[in-house]
Design an enzyme around this catalytic site. Sequence first.
Site, PDB file in Angstrom:
ATOM      1  N   ARG A  60      59.291  -0.134  31.423  1.00 28.64           N
ATOM      2  CA  ARG A  60      57.955  -0.345  31.819  1.00 28.64           C
ATOM      3  C   ARG A  60      57.561  -0.558  33.415  1.00 28.64           C
ATOM      4  O   ARG A  60      56.792  -0.060  33.562  1.00 28.64           O
ATOM      5  CB  ARG A  60      57.596  -1.762  31.273  1.00 28.64           C
ATOM      6  CG  ARG A  60      57.191  -1.748  29.603  1.00 28.64           C
ATOM      7  CD  ARG A  60      57.788  -2.733  28.876  1.00 28.64           C
ATOM      8  NE  ARG A  60      59.116  -2.965  28.944  1.00 28.64           N
ATOM      9  CZ  ARG A  60      59.836  -2.637  28.102  1.00 28.64           C
ATOM     10  NH1 ARG A  60      59.363  -1.770  26.976  1.00 28.64           N
ATOM     11  NH2 ARG A  60      61.185  -2.516  28.050  1.00 28.64           N
ATOM     12  N   THR A  61      58.439  -1.319  34.006  1.00 32.71           N
ATOM     13  CA  THR A  61      58.237  -1.574  35.315  1.00 32.71           C
ATOM     14  C   THR A  61      58.396  -0.173  36.208  1.00 32.71           C
ATOM     15  O   THR A  61      57.487  -0.070  37.032  1.00 32.71           O
ATOM     16  CB  THR A  61      59.141  -2.608  35.854  1.00 32.71           C
ATOM     17  OG1 THR A  61      59.191  -3.658  35.058  1.00 32.71           O
ATOM     18  CG2 THR A  61      58.512  -3.112  37.249  1.00 32.71           C
ATOM     19  N   LYS A  90      78.629   5.893  48.396  1.00 36.74           N
ATOM     20  CA  LYS A  90      79.343   5.973  49.395  1.00 36.74           C
ATOM     21  C   LYS A  90      79.542   4.818  50.369  1.00 36.74           C
ATOM     22  O   LYS A  90      80.545   4.925  51.478  1.00 36.74           O
ATOM     23  CB  LYS A  90      79.051   7.218  50.514  1.00 36.74           C
ATOM     24  CG  LYS A  90      78.868   8.594  49.762  1.00 36.74           C
ATOM     25  CD  LYS A  90      78.106   9.635  50.787  1.00 36.74           C
ATOM     26  CE  LYS A  90      77.309  10.511  50.043  1.00 36.74           C
ATOM     27  NZ  LYS A  90      76.230  11.396  51.124  1.00 36.74           N
ATOM     28  N   ARG A 111      64.053  -2.883  42.339  1.00 38.87           N
ATOM     29  CA  ARG A 111      64.858  -3.830  41.330  1.00 38.87           C
ATOM     30  C   ARG A 111      65.997  -4.080  41.692  1.00 38.87           C
ATOM     31  O   ARG A 111      66.670  -2.700  41.965  1.00 38.87           O
ATOM     32  CB  ARG A 111      64.507  -3.329  39.948  1.00 38.87           C
ATOM     33  CG  ARG A 111      65.299  -3.999  38.834  1.00 38.87           C
ATOM     34  CD  ARG A 111      64.904  -3.762  37.651  1.00 38.87           C
ATOM     35  NE  ARG A 111      63.616  -4.434  37.168  1.00 38.87           N
ATOM     36  CZ  ARG A 111      63.118  -4.339  35.849  1.00 38.87           C
ATOM     37  NH1 ARG A 111      63.738  -3.605  34.932  1.00 38.87           N
ATOM     38  NH2 ARG A 111      61.883  -4.806  35.580  1.00 38.87           N
ATOM     39  N   HIS A 139      60.128 -11.533  38.781  1.00 31.65           N
ATOM     40  CA  HIS A 139      59.474 -10.572  38.460  1.00 31.65           C
ATOM     41  C   HIS A 139      58.074 -10.852  38.770  1.00 31.65           C
ATOM     42  O   HIS A 139      57.025 -10.956  37.597  1.00 31.65           O
ATOM     43  CB  HIS A 139      60.022 -10.070  37.047  1.00 31.65           C
ATOM     44  CG  HIS A 139      59.689  -8.859  36.630  1.00 31.65           C
ATOM     45  ND1 HIS A 139      58.791  -7.846  37.240  1.00 31.65           N
ATOM     46  CD2 HIS A 139      60.218  -8.060  35.559  1.00 31.65           C
ATOM     47  CE1 HIS A 139      58.974  -6.667  36.744  1.00 31.65           C
ATOM     48  NE2 HIS A 139      59.483  -6.849  35.860  1.00 31.65           N
TER      49      HIS A 139
HETATM   50  N1   CP Z   1      59.061  -5.967  31.415  1.00 31.12           N
HETATM   51  C1   CP Z   1      60.124  -5.452  32.173  1.00 31.12           C
HETATM   52  O1   CP Z   1      60.263  -5.656  33.140  1.00 31.12           O
HETATM   53  O2   CP Z   1      60.517  -4.222  31.546  1.00 31.12           O
HETATM   54  P1   CP Z   1      61.279  -3.121  31.967  1.00 31.12           P
HETATM   55  O3   CP Z   1      62.796  -3.853  32.318  1.00 31.12           O
HETATM   56  O4   CP Z   1      61.552  -1.959  30.810  1.00 31.12           O
HETATM   57  O5   CP Z   1      60.846  -2.738  33.333  1.00 31.12           O
END
Ligand code: CP
Length: 314
Positions: A60-61, A90, A111, A139
Amino acid sequence: MKKSEFFFGQDIISLDQFNRKSVEKVFATASIIKKTSAKKLLKILQGKVVGLLFFEPSTRTFSSNCAAVKRLGGQTIEYQNPLLTSSVVKGETIEDTTKMIEQYCDAIVMRHPIVGTLKKVADVADIPVINAGDGIGEHPTQALLDMYTIYEKHKRLNNLKGLMVGDLLNGRTVHSLIRGLSIFPNNTIYLLSPKQLRLSEKDLEEAKRRKIKLVEIKSLDEIPPDCHFWYWTRVQKERFSDKQEYEKLKLSFILTKKLVDEKAGKNTLLMHPLPRVGEIETAVDSDQRAVYLTTEPKNGMYVRMALLKLILEK
Ligand code: CP
């Protein structure tokens, strides 16, 4: 960063950066974007490039950020597994990778598995950085989309009664959502998790200093009636060193159709940040209160479009 300085050119690292005014600005912008024609939106990030670097997997993100940039007329540089596909393999440091990406991009969405890395990246970068999840930390964009989804349904973010279930220790979406809801007065959240996965003492203490009331409960029987939302989460396998412990805990609390029929109110939103791995019965999916497969991910794209617009458009 001062809260009043939002938004142009700013990083989005934690819900702690937000206040009522800035949350409302994101929501107002997302609502306008929802109603704007696709053609008009294409002008907003025309000529801009956003780097998407995901050191942990994502459906999703990653996709919604990617779609958000493209629907606003921008372009992306994408690393879905930089540990295999970039010069990190590397031995390049995260600082050097960041300095390189900023030569090509106008913003970075990242992320990373290690808590605090996004703050470090933001400190190094001369372009805005958006935290797309840092380990078990935060998040923030997920919390904003969750808050927007609650706001659309209940028309407010104060005087709410919510339930959060699952891996509250490791769930970064939970950590950001509690921070986000604590901006608004008179919210009470009931917390249900295996005792090994309780919200940390530090977070429980922190909540006491905020405007939010957290109430730990021990069983599904104790779920209070007429919650405004239920926020189910998965037990996070990737955070366990002992896989047997994970197997023992993973299905401690399951959202079943029977539970929904017996305990949810007629206006209770059934939410989950996803992915789910068995803790929601598929029979719940067709319930009109279930938004985890529909409204939440869709709102994720609009909220991320709003944030990108606010950060990158002068
Ligand atoms: N909700 C969420 O962070 O989903 P993903 O890990 O698929 O991005």
